[in-house]
Design an enzyme around this catalytic site. Structure first.
Site, mmCIF file in Angstrom:
data_model
loop_
_atom_site.group_PDB
_atom_site.id
_atom_site.type_symbol
_atom_site.label_atom_id
_atom_site.label_comp_id
_atom_site.label_asym_id
_atom_site.label_seq_id
_atom_site.Cartn_x
_atom_site.Cartn_y
_atom_site.Cartn_z
ATOM 1 N N ASP A 175 56.213 32.151 47.369
ATOM 2 C CA ASP A 175 54.980 33.067 46.725
ATOM 3 C C ASP A 175 54.712 33.631 45.225
ATOM 4 O OD1 ASP A 175 52.295 34.276 47.748
ATOM 5 O OD2 ASP A 175 53.059 35.735 46.483
ATOM 6 N N ASN A 189 46.147 36.971 36.125
ATOM 7 C CA ASN A 189 45.071 36.767 36.344
ATOM 8 C C ASN A 189 44.218 37.799 35.619
ATOM 9 O OD1 ASN A 189 45.102 34.305 37.260
ATOM 10 N ND2 ASN A 189 45.210 35.516 39.153
ATOM 11 N N ASP A 204 45.175 29.480 36.689
ATOM 12 C CA ASP A 204 45.191 28.364 36.621
ATOM 13 C C ASP A 204 46.446 27.124 36.294
ATOM 14 O OD1 ASP A 204 43.390 29.200 38.898
ATOM 15 O OD2 ASP A 204 42.096 28.031 36.849
ATOM 16 N N GLU A 259 48.529 31.236 45.576
ATOM 17 C CA GLU A 259 49.422 31.487 44.982
ATOM 18 C C GLU A 259 50.967 31.516 46.024
ATOM 19 O OE1 GLU A 259 48.635 35.950 45.078
ATOM 20 O OE2 GLU A 259 48.036 34.360 44.842
#
Length: 511
Positions: free
Chosen positions: A374, A382, A391, A417
């Protein structure tokens, strides 16, 4: 009681056509000349025209057109022309046998297709046979005689055949004591046709009952019957597959060669139909049907299940297209099982492959490893740079992970993620080495946006499923790897933790 006795109790056999008798009597004479046979055939102008038409068709691929019966006899030979003539005479004699509710044109389309198939199969397998065409044409005329004798009873018999899903010959034997093949063979023998015709007709639905000199000839007519059923019946895909398997095992023909044969039957049958005053309808070569089906698929934006259903509705004669459309379905399945953003396999495929690996280890032994990781503090990326940049970071990490694994490994986007890697045959030591190498790879990876380099780290957790753990279920495997991942986060992130399947967090190892 003999078959002949049973038949004579049931119905009266028709007499042979007069011109057929003349042809058969002529060819039995040792000193018959081509001119005498030509005179017999020429006495029937309609028969002469049909003979010349089929002699000039692609069935025989003559180098030059023939314009007279004498010339046709010289080029094709007495036997071939005799059998073509008999085919026309017999079909014309029995053309009016169809009672109300019986599709006589369908019967003769199937019969002509079988005749063409018998001629082609005999050549394909290296057993040329002058009687092949006429044998295929008349093989099932016993059906006409039975339904003409008692249309109501035979309609009931056909309904029972469909309801029970058994061969029609089985129901015929139960009702009459004989089937239409035995009836046909008896009729043709009475008419004076040779054993080379009557024996294959008698056994073409039961080739296993024949051994010795007639075995190959019977098998040719049996295969011709199967070829005709492909174009005049349902369940085309299954029938083609069965025919390919049979001709490969029996005669060593390759799949392309069998497909060529199946296509040739349709192409040549359509041409011969006209000589028998039959319309070809929608009949087309098998490969052309597949091409049109694939074209329809490309125009549809539907799921695999909808595609199959739509195609079934559009093509009534193609009930099982899955086999023929395997490549198209594989491509569609690939699209369904890929993550749209990263191109990695998605959560659904990941679940399937964990099931697959567990089953493999249970059956054959060995092991596999599951690694989950992760992104650390990805929300901050973000929030600061926006989701499009986030992305891009995910895509770059996906590409780096794919580049780091073996060809047999499976990389999937587990969700958000979080990613997962399935490593077949990798033990605990191999898992540790790979996980640490992947951690360093991602740590050194930079995504450059507007002159600024974005770097992220990952927390990784893994476990190993071995033969000794085969009693454990998939949920336990995934949960163990996931707990190891969150142990890495709890210990400060950017690290690897591996838990044994049956251990606790204290039994794990951390790097």
């Amino acid at each position: 009681m003999t078959i002949e006795g049973l038949i004579s109790q049931r119905l009266r056999l028709p007499s042979p056509p007069a011109i057929a008798v003349k042809i058969l009597e002529a060819v039995k004479q040792d000193n018959v000349s081509m001119g005498q046979l030509a005179d017999i055939i020429a006495s029937d102008p309609a028969l002469t025209a049909r003979l010349l038409k089929i002699a000039n068709s692609s069935m025989y691929s003559l180098r030059y057109p023939v314009a007279s019966i004498d010339k046709a006899l010289t080029v094709l030979g007495v036997n071939v022309l005799k059998n073509i003539a008999l085919s026309f005479v017999i079909s014309e004699e029995l053309r009016g046998c169809g009672e109300e509710g019986f599709d006589i044109d369908y019967f003769w389309r199937r019969a002509v297709t079988m005749a063409v198939a018998a001629e082609l199969v005999a050549k394909f397998v290296g057993q040329p046979n002058d009687e092949a065409f006429v044998t295929g044409l008349v093989a099932d005329i016993g059906i006409l005689l039975l339904q003409r004798d008692d249309p109501v009873v035979y309609r009931e018999l056909l309904d029972e055949h469909c309801r029970r899903d058994v061969p029609v010959s089985v129901v015929e034997k139960e009702r009459f004591g004989f089937d239409h093949a035995e009836l046909t063979a008896t009729l043709l023998a009475n008419w004076g046709l040779p054993d080379k015709v009557t024996v294959p007709v008698r056994f073409h639905h039961a080739p296993a009952e024949v051994q010795g000199k007639w075995q190959d000839t019977v098998e040719v007519v049996h295969l011709a019957d199967q070829l005709s059923a492909i174009y005049h019946g349902s369940d085309m895909g299954r029938k083609v597959s069965e025919l390919q398997a049979l001709m490969t095992s029996r005669f060593g023909l390759s799949q392309p060669a069998v497909t060529m044969l199946v296509d040739s039957v349709a192409e040549k049958a359509r041409e011969v139909f006209a000589s028998f005053d039959l319309e070809p309808g929608e009949m087309m070569p098998y490969s052309q049907m597949l091409e049109e089906a694939n074209e329809e698929l490309r125009e549809m934006n539907l799921s695999c299940e909808q595609l199959v259903m739509e195609l079934k509705q559009a093509r009534e004669r193609s009930e099982r297209l899955a086999g023929e459309l395997r490549q198209t379905n594989t491509r569609l399945r690939e699209l369904v099982l890929r993550d749209g953003l990263t191109g990695l396999y998605n959560h659904r495929y990941f679940q399937e492959m964990v099931d697959h690996e567990i089953e493999r280890v249970r059956r054959y032994g060995g092991c596999f490893s599951l690694l989950m990781f992760d992104l650390d503090h990805f929300k901050a990326v973000n929030d600061r740079f926006g989701h499009p940049v986030g992305d891009l970071v995910l895509k770059n990490i996906a590409e780096a992970t794919v580049a780091a694994v073996r060809a047999s490994d499976i990389v999937a986007r587990y969700g958000g993620e979080e990613f997962a890697v399935i490593l077949p045959h990798a033990d605990s030591a191999g898992l540790r080495v790979f996980a640490e190498r992947l951690r360093r790879t991602i740590e050194s990876l930079a995504t450059e946006i507007g002159g600024e380099k974005i770097r992220v780290t990952v927390s990784l957790g893994g476990t190993v499923f071995e033969a000794g753990s085969s009693h454990l279920e998939k949920l336990t495997v995934i949960d163990t790897a996931d707990r190891a991942l969150y142990q890495s986060k709890a210990l400060g992130r950017n690290r690897v933790t591996i838990f044994p399947l049956e251990g606790s967090r204290r039994n794990g190892t951390e790097h």
